[in-house]
Design a protein around this motif. Sequence first.
Motif, PDB file in Angstrom:
ATOM      1  N   ALA B  19     -43.696   6.919 -28.205  1.00  0.00           N
ATOM      2  CA  ALA B  19     -42.844   5.936 -27.530  1.00  0.00           C
ATOM      3  C   ALA B  19     -42.329   4.899 -28.512  1.00  0.00           C
ATOM      4  O   ALA B  19     -41.157   4.518 -28.473  1.00  0.00           O
ATOM      5  CB  ALA B  19     -43.625   5.264 -26.401  1.00  0.00           C
ATOM      6  N   SER B  20     -43.195   4.451 -29.403  1.00  0.00           N
ATOM      7  CA  SER B  20     -42.764   3.379 -30.290  1.00  0.00           C
ATOM      8  C   SER B  20     -41.689   3.858 -31.250  1.00  0.00           C
ATOM      9  O   SER B  20     -40.713   3.152 -31.505  1.00  0.00           O
ATOM     10  CB  SER B  20     -43.953   2.780 -31.037  1.00  0.00           C
ATOM     11  N   LEU B  21     -41.847   5.098 -31.774  1.00  0.00           N
ATOM     12  CA  LEU B  21     -40.795   5.603 -32.657  1.00  0.00           C
ATOM     13  C   LEU B  21     -39.532   5.923 -31.866  1.00  0.00           C
ATOM     14  O   LEU B  21     -38.417   5.699 -32.326  1.00  0.00           O
ATOM     15  CB  LEU B  21     -41.274   6.844 -33.417  1.00  0.00           C
ATOM     16  N   ALA B  22     -39.723   6.425 -30.645  1.00  0.00           N
ATOM     17  CA  ALA B  22     -38.566   6.737 -29.799  1.00  0.00           C
ATOM     18  C   ALA B  22     -37.758   5.475 -29.518  1.00  0.00           C
ATOM     19  O   ALA B  22     -36.524   5.525 -29.445  1.00  0.00           O
ATOM     20  CB  ALA B  22     -39.031   7.373 -28.493  1.00  0.00           C
ATOM     21  N   LEU B  23     -38.438   4.349 -29.378  1.00  0.00           N
ATOM     22  CA  LEU B  23     -37.740   3.089 -29.164  1.00  0.00           C
ATOM     23  C   LEU B  23     -36.790   2.809 -30.315  1.00  0.00           C
ATOM     24  O   LEU B  23     -35.631   2.403 -30.115  1.00  0.00           O
ATOM     25  CB  LEU B  23     -38.748   1.933 -29.074  1.00  0.00           C
ATOM     26  N   ALA B  24     -37.294   3.023 -31.534  1.00  0.00           N
ATOM     27  CA  ALA B  24     -36.438   2.790 -32.692  1.00  0.00           C
ATOM     28  C   ALA B  24     -35.241   3.735 -32.665  1.00  0.00           C
ATOM     29  O   ALA B  24     -34.109   3.345 -32.961  1.00  0.00           O
ATOM     30  CB  ALA B  24     -37.240   2.968 -33.982  1.00  0.00           C
ATOM     31  N   LEU B  25     -35.477   4.991 -32.291  1.00  0.00           N
ATOM     32  CA  LEU B  25     -34.379   5.957 -32.229  1.00  0.00           C
ATOM     33  C   LEU B  25     -33.329   5.536 -31.208  1.00  0.00           C
ATOM     34  O   LEU B  25     -32.128   5.618 -31.445  1.00  0.00           O
ATOM     35  CB  LEU B  25     -34.917   7.338 -31.850  1.00  0.00           C
ATOM     36  N   LEU B 192     -32.410  -4.023 -36.571  1.00  0.00           N
ATOM     37  CA  LEU B 192     -33.364  -4.081 -35.474  1.00  0.00           C
ATOM     38  C   LEU B 192     -34.134  -2.772 -35.338  1.00  0.00           C
ATOM     39  O   LEU B 192     -35.351  -2.765 -35.152  1.00  0.00           O
ATOM     40  CB  LEU B 192     -32.623  -4.369 -34.156  1.00  0.00           C
ATOM     41  N   ALA B 193     -33.399  -1.670 -35.428  1.00  0.00           N
ATOM     42  CA  ALA B 193     -34.059  -0.375 -35.293  1.00  0.00           C
ATOM     43  C   ALA B 193     -35.102  -0.187 -36.383  1.00  0.00           C
ATOM     44  O   ALA B 193     -36.208   0.295 -36.133  1.00  0.00           O
ATOM     45  CB  ALA B 193     -33.027   0.743 -35.343  1.00  0.00           C
TER      46      ALA B 193
END
Lengths: 399, 289, 324
Positions: B19-25, B192-193
């Motif tokens: 989830a945390s990496l997906a947020l960045a994506l 931000l990403a």
Amino acid sequence: MKLVPIAALLAVALASPAALAQKKYDPGASDKAIKIGNTNPYSGPASSYGTIGKSIGAYWKMVNDKGGINGRKIEWISYDDGYSPPKTVEMVRKLVEQDQVLLLFQTLGTPPNTAIHKYMNSKKVPQAFVATGATKWNDPRNFPWTMGWQPNYQTEGRIYAEHILKNNPKAKIGVLYQNDDYGKDYLKGFKDGLGDKAASMIVKEVSYEVTDPTVDSQIVQLQASGADTFFNITIPKFAAQAIRKAYDTGWKPTHYLNNVSASIGSVLKPAGMDKSVGLISTQYFKDPQDAQWKDDPAVQEWRTFMAKYYPEGNLLDPFNMYGYLVASTLHEVLKKAGDNLTRVNVMKQAASLQGYRPEGLLPGIRINTGANDFAPVESEQLIRFNGQQWERFGPILGK
Amino acid sequence: MEAFLHQVLAGLATGGIYASLALALVMIYQATHLVNFAQGEMAMFATYFAWSLINAGMPYWPAFLLTVVFAFVLGVVIERVIIRPVENAPVLAVVVVFIALLVILNSVTGWIFSYTIKTFPSPFPAEPIFGQYITSHQGGAIGVTLVVLLLLYLFFRYTPLGLALRAAAQNPDSARLVGIRVGWMLALGWGLAAAIGGVAGMMVAPIVFLDPNMMGGVLLYAFAAALVGGIDNPAGAVFGGFLVGVLENVLGAFVIGNELKLAVALVLIIGVLVVRPSGFFGKVLVTRV
Amino acid sequence: MSRRQLILLAVLLLAACALPFLVSNYRTFQFTLALVYSIALLGLNMLTGYNGQISLGHGAFYAIGAYTAAILMDQFGMPYWATLPIAAVVCLVAGFLFGLPALRLEGLYLALATFALGVSLPALLKYHHLEKWTGGVQGIVINKPDPPFGLPLDPDQWLYFFTLAIAVLMFVLAWNMLRGRMGRAMVAIRDQHIAAEAMGINTAMVKSLTFGVSAMYTGIAGALGAIAIQYVAPDSFNIFLSIVFLVGIVVGGLASISGAIYGALFIQFVPNIADEISRAAPWAIFGIFLLGFVYLMPMGVAGAVRMALARLKRKAQNSPTRST
């Protein structure tokens, strides 16, 4: 009359020492240098093993500083194969056909070595002391140019199996293994050691891929199976995770850890020293991070070596001690070869090590090879972690 | 039953990573409409920066904050220097640039820091406070992800800057007409990403241990998560992450075996893209012909 | 094609034929690999360059072709040359089947889907239910073919000529197809998808077929590669292979047949150079090369060559031909 045979005998007697003193070279050897070829994964997913190649390169630097072997400097040519067999084939052909090395040393990984196995033997170039624990390198009849070095995985698996049969014959065993040749080789040896009780004793077998982020799910599966004994065939990163997760979930099996990950610095400390109490493994050399070897002269010699010749190397990583020890072995072989630096003689010397012992090996362990014994290090000792260090127990096992 | 529950919880824990990496994506996608293949490596690089600081003696939270800033700056610089020249190039050129970024970051990190795994500290206590199924760190990481999600939501919804960012991504020409500096909005989006990625990396590293190939396995699952939840919806990405984590664990343990877990991600990605490209919560895009 | 171009091609072909007798066996082996890659890149270029469908997973088709050849040779004792048509058919079908769901995907999404294929393929190859066929993690070792009819050639040289012959055949076929209706339809779909549809082109069929043919080419390359290396294992076919292919077509030149050759030479020989520049971070050098090409030579080497030739031609036309 009898003069002729006597004269002939005299001639032969006078000529022989001169013939023996003659230098004989195959491609890659000369009065000044010996070329040694190697491939290692310096990039890609297996790059953590690349430090072995680097530590070996540093060892030759040290040897060269001290004057070389029998006056010859070592030219170490090591290429990156990224653990990809096609790349290994290409680089090895370059080493043999273009760079013209005398021998190949410590090529790393079972798939890469499998890819060049036939080629090396058909070209009659030594594939010496390969860096894998697979069992198939000990086959002098069919592959006389290939030799392993470390205790092979199947032997180790069998050692654990025998220990379980002796101490806990009613054990319910769970196995976690890496889904590749390394994991499966260990598993085979383990099952062979259990014999026909394997099917009934192993209650759960789970695998993992190197691409998996964690093995937590697998540990949960093993715990749920009711196993009270755990054979952990994982590389350091996952071993640390497995040890930690097993402890955190309250699962306290009798935990056998494969030797590849029996490192205090790169596995037990990250996992948690207190969570690793009771771990059983085998060992054949001295873990530099183990406090009991703090003042050991061999370990101190290694530390000096690392500081001077491989300062960027990680002192916590036992691969760097492994590289040092295996390079010492080749050093011994080349020294014994003297001025007869033909490939045939190199293999001959490699196959006639009797009781050779680099001091970094555990006390009591020696390297023996013979015409039918292409397995240099075959002995290991069981060790148990007491929270601070590995305690050796039991006899030296193997040969 | 207990085993199932345990797998679900373990799945939620790994799902938190995805989830945390997906947020960045998703963040990158929202700002630039691009899928950044190098996001994992950027996050990993930022985490190594944090490790260097902590290794040099800095306490955790100052190192954390400094790393977030570093990651932000890194993102901006990458956008301005590397992505800007190919902004209007065909999409293939952009993909190639991402791939180049991926291999460069991975290789350089390995060269500087070596490939031996390192431990990365966790700011959360060592004792499991959420029960024995989830470590405090895993619970804490999920918490941090949710906090980041909340901050993002507030940022996009209630601040003029957030609005400008969304406008620049959706309709750069109109945004320009209104006076928005589109170029800097893109850079801000990247920054931000990258910062979110850095946070993700620092939360992931204590669990999987720090090494240059740390994000390699995670990246594909994070893609699956982002797609499942809706590539333009941050909350969807987080939901997607948990869903992917649980599915992977449950299917792997009870249905298809551990060998095919990566194939689960593959099937999810293709399935979502073919059946419902907008994922669960994304906006359905209608293109005018 | 003009006569000059035909003569140039004939010269190149002659040079290629002479090569194995002028260089060592090792170099011949390297050039054989370069030929193999050129066929693979031609396949990928068809799909991505001419038809605009991005694939980050073509390594998967290469792997399927390689394993098909290896399994047929190892388990069924088939001669090496017979495995090629079968590998071709298998990959054609596989590519077509993958192309069907891919129809709905554009640009980055297709890249993502093919990326997923490329990443997960090694795991599929290791799947233990398929182990009996694929050899699992141990892989499959196959024998190098000997020259037929007792020709006085080294196995390396023979393999080079065999690969060269196949490559020439594949290139001619591709050139023919791309010049004709199919090729024009592919390019039309890439450039103006909707207009193409409106003009009556069956875009779905063309796109899926392109995927199939592209996979077929790469699969044939995989089979040849397996024969040349004599070994297949899951580790040989990870995502980096797909990435390297993509690099090859971008550097070589998209939508260009000659680009496949330039690209193949690049991916075969430059990593070795990169390894020598920086032992520690060869992929970083590779990545920098990549960025350099994207920024400075976006049309690839083929495009640069084309532009250079055009400029030369213009100069020749503008130069004064009259003397006072």
